[in-house]
Scaffold this active site. Sequence first.
Site, mmCIF file in Angstrom:
data_model
loop_
_atom_site.group_PDB
_atom_site.id
_atom_site.type_symbol
_atom_site.label_atom_id
_atom_site.label_comp_id
_atom_site.label_asym_id
_atom_site.label_seq_id
_atom_site.Cartn_x
_atom_site.Cartn_y
_atom_site.Cartn_z
ATOM 1 N NE ARG A 81 2.532 12.656 -4.687
ATOM 2 C CZ ARG A 81 2.401 13.935 -5.014
ATOM 3 N NH1 ARG A 81 3.440 14.622 -5.470
ATOM 4 N NH2 ARG A 81 1.233 14.551 -4.886
ATOM 5 C CE LYS A 133 -16.004 10.611 1.006
ATOM 6 N NZ LYS A 133 -15.909 9.351 1.769
ATOM 7 N N GLY A 157 -6.176 -1.740 8.190
ATOM 8 C CA GLY A 157 -6.111 -0.911 6.999
ATOM 9 C C GLY A 157 -7.368 -0.106 6.728
#
Length: 420
Positions: free
Chosen positions: A43, A198, A180
Amino acid sequence: MINVGIIGVGTVGTSVVKVLEKNRDIISARAGKEIQVVKGVVRNLEKKRNIDIPLTTDPFEVTDDPNIDIVVELMGGVEEAYEVVQRALKNKKAVVTANKALLAYHRYELQQLAGDIPFEFEASVAGGIPIIKALREGLSANHIDAIRGIMNGTCNYILTKMANEGAEFSAILKEAQELGYAEADPTFDIEGYDAAHKLLILASIAYGIDAKPEDILIEGITKINTLDFEFANEFGYSIKLLTIAKKRGNEVELRVHPTLVPNEQMIAKVDGVMNGVSVIGDVVGETMYYGPGAGGDATASAVVSNIIDIARGGKCSPMLGFKRPLESGMELASKDSILSNYYLRLLVEDRPGILAKIASIFGEYNISIESMLQKPGPDRLAHLLLSTHQCQESEIHKALNEIKQQAFLKEEPAMIRIEV
């Protein structure tokens, strides 16, 4: 030479490029051909990525390039990715994707469009764990009786820390974000949607079920508190966000929710950010798959393995593993017909007769109490922690709705299903 184009050179895409370069010798030996990435789509062209491949912002420069053999879709999202993958398949290019959301909504359309064109998606479920290959190939002789998976590392990390440290959900979520393990907006993970996508992919391979996320039961982990872990510890359970597929005759239950799991079961031992999937086949019995379910390198491992399969000339057609429909015609069970044991947390007035009244309400719906733990609450209130014998989902909801009307109840009840 196999030429690869990657649409979405983010964390995973960058890892794919690096793995193909770092392990070039063994990859080419296993594939029988050299594999190179010739173009990537991003992007922002200004962002540095520490890889040396040509970049563009136009995905159709990859899908329409006659020199590219395999398109790797790592852009995420649903409809834009669907348009891009369709374009690649119409141009007769093999496709590898890690996009679980795309497949949750469009897997059957893509299977039909792909036909004999290789379409691989190992990385879409449980990262580096080869569960797609196991279900589609290794266990193909079996009727699959059940699948139970821990397939979201964010939720598993939070629940493991809550169990080990006695901390509240909000505190551990904040810590997970700082490390994170959780996104700035963690909704997709903690409300169960990621795991549900999933599950739907695995259910298609195991049962030929064409269901969308809106069709199945999905609950997240945000309502779990430390009292629930006290009950779990007392009675020998772990609390996990489980994806569950369970065959009952010609019907299949599909559900994602927090679950009390007996500690002795293998799936209960999957802790931290790790993923685990238990599959029960009618021939083989239970098999267990464990490993990292997310992260650039783990996911890249699965992506590159699919690229190698395609480079070898491998075709898995149809991509979801069924050459023709099952004669038994498996159908999705309704949410109300789910059968389970249940755990309930109720904050009630601490006075005689309350438990008897609750038991009476349960009795009206043929629900029996299996175990009970009482914990003191504030200001002459008590926490009742109850578990039931097996009953139907619709009945437990009817009983809870009646309990909610009682003046002795002082907060919204909490419910966790028990997998025994």
